[in-house]
Each structure stands twice: as C-alpha cells, then as structure tokens.
Design a protein around this motif. Structure first.
Motif, PDB file in Angstrom:
ATOM      1  N   ALA A   1      35.564  49.295  46.049  1.00 12.37           N
ATOM      2  CA  ALA A   1      35.359  49.430  44.606  1.00 12.37           C
ATOM      3  C   ALA A   1      36.727  49.557  43.959  1.00 12.37           C
ATOM      4  CB  ALA A   1      34.473  50.627  44.292  1.00 12.37           C
ATOM      5  N   ALA A   2      37.557  48.548  44.133  1.00  9.04           N
ATOM      6  CA  ALA A   2      38.967  48.620  43.759  1.00  9.04           C
ATOM      7  C   ALA A   2      39.269  47.966  42.421  1.00  9.04           C
ATOM      8  CB  ALA A   2      39.828  47.993  44.857  1.00  9.04           C
ATOM      9  N   GLY A   3      38.237  47.627  41.649  1.00 11.68           N
ATOM     10  CA  GLY A   3      38.461  47.106  40.313  1.00 11.68           C
ATOM     11  C   GLY A   3      39.398  45.906  40.287  1.00 11.68           C
ATOM     12  N   ALA A   4      40.434  45.993  39.450  1.00 14.68           N
ATOM     13  CA  ALA A   4      41.357  44.872  39.271  1.00 14.68           C
ATOM     14  C   ALA A   4      42.174  44.563  40.513  1.00 14.68           C
ATOM     15  CB  ALA A   4      42.299  45.181  38.103  1.00 14.68           C
ATOM     16  N   TRP A   5      42.188  45.472  41.480  1.00 13.30           N
ATOM     17  CA  TRP A   5      42.949  45.265  42.712  1.00 13.30           C
ATOM     18  C   TRP A   5      42.080  44.719  43.855  1.00 13.30           C
ATOM     19  CZ3 TRP A   5      43.569  49.044  39.190  1.00 13.30           C
ATOM     20  CH2 TRP A   5      44.838  49.166  38.616  1.00 13.30           C
TER      21      TRP A   5
ATOM     22  N   ARG B   1      41.880  40.727  32.839  1.00 12.75           N
ATOM     23  CA  ARG B   1      42.359  40.768  31.462  1.00 12.75           C
ATOM     24  C   ARG B   1      42.924  42.157  31.155  1.00 12.75           C
ATOM     25  NH1 ARG B   1      37.737  37.213  28.249  1.00 12.75           N
ATOM     26  NH2 ARG B   1      38.472  35.207  29.048  1.00 12.75           N
ATOM     27  N   LYS B   2      44.101  42.146  30.555  1.00 12.48           N
ATOM     28  CA  LYS B   2      44.806  43.388  30.206  1.00 12.48           C
ATOM     29  C   LYS B   2      44.585  43.676  28.729  1.00 12.48           C
ATOM     30  CE  LYS B   2      49.266  42.921  30.027  1.00 12.48           C
ATOM     31  NZ  LYS B   2      50.679  42.799  30.419  1.00 12.48           N
TER      32      LYS B   2
ATOM     33  N   CYS C   1      44.627  48.959  29.750  1.00 12.89           N
ATOM     34  CA  CYS C   1      43.523  49.035  30.703  1.00 12.89           C
ATOM     35  C   CYS C   1      43.265  47.622  31.206  1.00 12.89           C
ATOM     36  CB  CYS C   1      42.264  49.635  30.063  1.00 12.89           C
ATOM     37  SG  CYS C   1      41.502  48.579  28.829  1.00 12.89           S
ATOM     38  N   ILE C   2      42.655  47.521  32.377  1.00  2.00           N
ATOM     39  CA  ILE C   2      42.402  46.223  32.988  1.00  2.00           C
ATOM     40  C   ILE C   2      40.898  45.987  33.066  1.00  2.00           C
ATOM     41  CG2 ILE C   2      42.830  44.727  34.971  1.00  2.00           C
ATOM     42  CD1 ILE C   2      45.373  45.635  33.603  1.00  2.00           C
ATOM     43  N   LYS C   3      40.453  44.818  32.631  1.00  2.00           N
ATOM     44  CA  LYS C   3      39.058  44.407  32.748  1.00  2.00           C
ATOM     45  C   LYS C   3      38.938  43.335  33.832  1.00  2.00           C
ATOM     46  CE  LYS C   3      37.745  45.036  27.873  1.00  2.00           C
ATOM     47  NZ  LYS C   3      37.197  44.321  26.690  1.00  2.00           N
ATOM     48  N   THR C   4      37.852  43.386  34.566  1.00  2.00           N
ATOM     49  CA  THR C   4      37.541  42.312  35.512  1.00  2.00           C
ATOM     50  C   THR C   4      36.382  41.511  34.966  1.00  2.00           C
ATOM     51  OG1 THR C   4      36.096  43.827  36.747  1.00  2.00           O
ATOM     52  CG2 THR C   4      38.356  43.570  37.534  1.00  2.00           C
TER      53      THR C   4
ATOM     54  N   LYS D   1      33.003  35.389  30.170  1.00  2.00           N
ATOM     55  CA  LYS D   1      32.285  36.421  29.439  1.00  2.00           C
ATOM     56  C   LYS D   1      32.399  37.751  30.168  1.00  2.00           C
ATOM     57  CE  LYS D   1      29.006  33.319  27.228  1.00  2.00           C
ATOM     58  NZ  LYS D   1      27.578  32.993  27.015  1.00  2.00           N
ATOM     59  N   PRO D   2      32.434  38.872  29.435  1.00  2.00           N
ATOM     60  CA  PRO D   2      32.560  40.173  30.097  1.00  2.00           C
ATOM     61  C   PRO D   2      31.419  40.421  31.083  1.00  2.00           C
ATOM     62  CG  PRO D   2      32.908  40.364  27.735  1.00  2.00           C
ATOM     63  CD  PRO D   2      32.402  38.972  27.975  1.00  2.00           C
ATOM     64  N   ASN D   3      31.731  41.150  32.137  1.00  2.00           N
ATOM     65  CA  ASN D   3      30.725  41.519  33.126  1.00  2.00           C
ATOM     66  C   ASN D   3      29.927  42.698  32.609  1.00  2.00           C
ATOM     67  OD1 ASN D   3      31.536  39.583  34.945  1.00  2.00           O
ATOM     68  ND2 ASN D   3      33.072  40.905  35.861  1.00  2.00           N
ATOM     69  N   VAL D   4      28.834  42.423  31.918  1.00  2.00           N
ATOM     70  CA  VAL D   4      28.016  43.501  31.387  1.00  2.00           C
ATOM     71  C   VAL D   4      27.319  44.224  32.525  1.00  2.00           C
ATOM     72  CG1 VAL D   4      26.063  44.063  29.908  1.00  2.00           C
ATOM     73  CG2 VAL D   4      27.718  42.328  29.184  1.00  2.00           C
ATOM     74  N   LYS D   5      26.724  43.459  33.427  1.00  2.00           N
ATOM     75  CA  LYS D   5      26.057  44.061  34.570  1.00  2.00           C
ATOM     76  C   LYS D   5      26.969  44.004  35.792  1.00  2.00           C
ATOM     77  CE  LYS D   5      21.253  43.727  33.257  1.00  2.00           C
ATOM     78  NZ  LYS D   5      19.865  43.418  33.714  1.00  2.00           N
ATOM     79  N   PRO D   6      26.804  44.937  36.726  1.00  2.00           N
ATOM     80  CA  PRO D   6      27.683  44.972  37.909  1.00  2.00           C
ATOM     81  C   PRO D   6      27.441  43.784  38.830  1.00  2.00           C
ATOM     82  CG  PRO D   6      25.893  46.550  38.135  1.00  2.00           C
ATOM     83  CD  PRO D   6      25.820  46.027  36.737  1.00  2.00           C
TER      84      PRO D   6
END
Length: 245
Positions: A81-85, A103-104, A190-193, A200-205
């Motif tokens: 669960a490393a997010g942007a990494w 995206r930053k 902050c960093i978005k994946t 499009k943004p990841n609304v759901k996991p």
C-alpha cells in the motif's frame, strides 16, 4: 487492516509515511518492538522498503533498509500500500506494475484554524477561463487549502512545489477568501495516483492480485477517496484469500 493481521505471517508495506514503514507480526518472543499494534503487529519507523523478493512465482521476503544496514523479513503474504511509490517498488522487484498516472498537487498550510469545518468555494475562475472548486480544511491548529490543479510527474519523490500551480492556487483562493491574500502560508505538495488510460481520478480503490502480476501471496492496493476505505479493506481481504490459494 486489523482483521487481516490475525492471519499470522502477513507483511504490510505502507508509504503513508516517508520513508515507507513496515508492519509485520512479531515472531520473536521477548523481543522489544518500536510500537506494538493492538493485534500483535510491529511498526518499524524509519525503515525504507527496497524490494520484494519472490521464488517460484511466490512472495518470499521483504528487503528493507535502515540507517544502519539492509535487512530482510520472511513472509508468505504481502500487501503493498505504497501509494505514489508503488510502481517504483514493483519495478525494482521485477514485478509487473499497474499502469498509473502520478499527479503532484500544491497545498497551502496556514497557521490557525481559519474555518470551523471543511469549507468549499464552488466555481472559482482558473487561469484558462474554466471553473473549479477550492477547499479549506482545519486540521490540528492549521488550515489546509487546495484546489484541483496538478502537475503530472513520473516519481513520488518529485515533491518540489510547481511555481505555476502555486501562483494559480493563490489567485483562486483570494477570489473566495480575500483575507488569505494578507497571509503567508507554508507551501507543500501531495501526490495523487490515477489509473491510465483516461486520466480520471481513482474514486474507488484498485486492488491487484495474482491474476494481474502472477505472484502468489502478493496484493497491491491503490486507495481511492477516504469514504471508500472500508471498501478497500474488503477488496484487499478478498484478494488475500484469492492470491493465497
């Protein structure tokens, strides 16, 4: 993830902290741990995850680094669960990575809680003549301010604020909150994946198990909005059951 911890030899790789930290169930009786979790797990702060080692298409151990040396943890199950990494870690490990966009975003941090609760201003003008929202959020004696602008990046380590987005966010905020123009915030990122293609943004996991990367015992979790955190836990639990079989 407490429910998952009871399964025993389970390792979590989490980059919610920088550097990433490891969560694992303590196996050595009498050993003093940094922080004990409610279900017997251990937190290792200041521990950077280097790679995931596999053998015969099954996860085998985690390679980590501290200030002193490299170390390893054996495991039969691993949740990343490393997010942007995430992709950096998977690529270093020779494991197929999801097709993600990073995206930053610029975030302003003001001293004091300037609003009583989450406060959103709708339809402020952007530099390109379109409209967007800006939001203020009080948090632990500070106020965080953000919009929807972003800069596309290739690595989670790219956290230098984009000067253009800083200027644009300031312009958007003072349209609704003129008093902010007289204050000097700390500027953070902050960093978005986001999933490709589409942008499009990841609304759901998103959760990737053995059917995606081919590694038994490995689950990759990409979070969506916070309101879906329980959905994420349920999907991860199902993926753990599936990838272990």
């Amino acid at each position: 993830y407490a429910e998952l911890e009871r399964d025993g030899n389970l390792v979590y790789v989490n980059a919610g902290h920088q550097p990433p930290i490891l969560f694992f169930r303590e196996r050595t009786p009498g050993k003093v741990c940094d922080i004990e979790l409610s279900n017997g797990g251990t937190v290792m702060p200041g521990t950077c995850v280097e790679s995931i080692r596999t053998e015969a298409q099954r996860v085998g151990e985690i390679v980590y680094r501290t200030d002193q040396a490299l170390g390893t943890l054996e495991c039969s199950m691993c949740i990343i669960a490393a997010g942007a990494w995430t992709n950096d870690l998977l690529e270093r490990s020779g494991i197929k990575a999801p097709n993600l966009i990073l995206r930053k975003c610029v975030v302003f941090e003001y001293d004091g809680e300037l609003v009583p609760g989450l406060t959103t201003c709708l339809d402020v003008w952007r530099h390109d003549g379109t409209l967007q929202d800006v939001t203020l959020a009080p948090f632990q004696g500070k106020t965080l301010a953000a919009g929807t602008g972003f800069t596309k990046i290739t690595s989670g380590d790219d956290q230098e604020p984009d000067a253009r987005e800083v200027e644009r966010l300031y312009y958007q905020l003072v349209q609704c909150f003129p008093g902010l123009g007289r204050m000097t915030p700390a500027i953070k990122t902050c960093i978005k994946t986001e999933r490709s293609p589409g942008g499009k943004p990841n609304v759901k996991p998103q959760v990737y198990g053995r059917e995606f990367h081919g590694i038994r015992g490995l689950v990759v979790a990409i979070p969506g909005k916070a309101s879906f955190m329980f959905d994420l836990a349920e999907v991860v639990a199902a993926a753990v059951d599936s990838t272990a079989s």
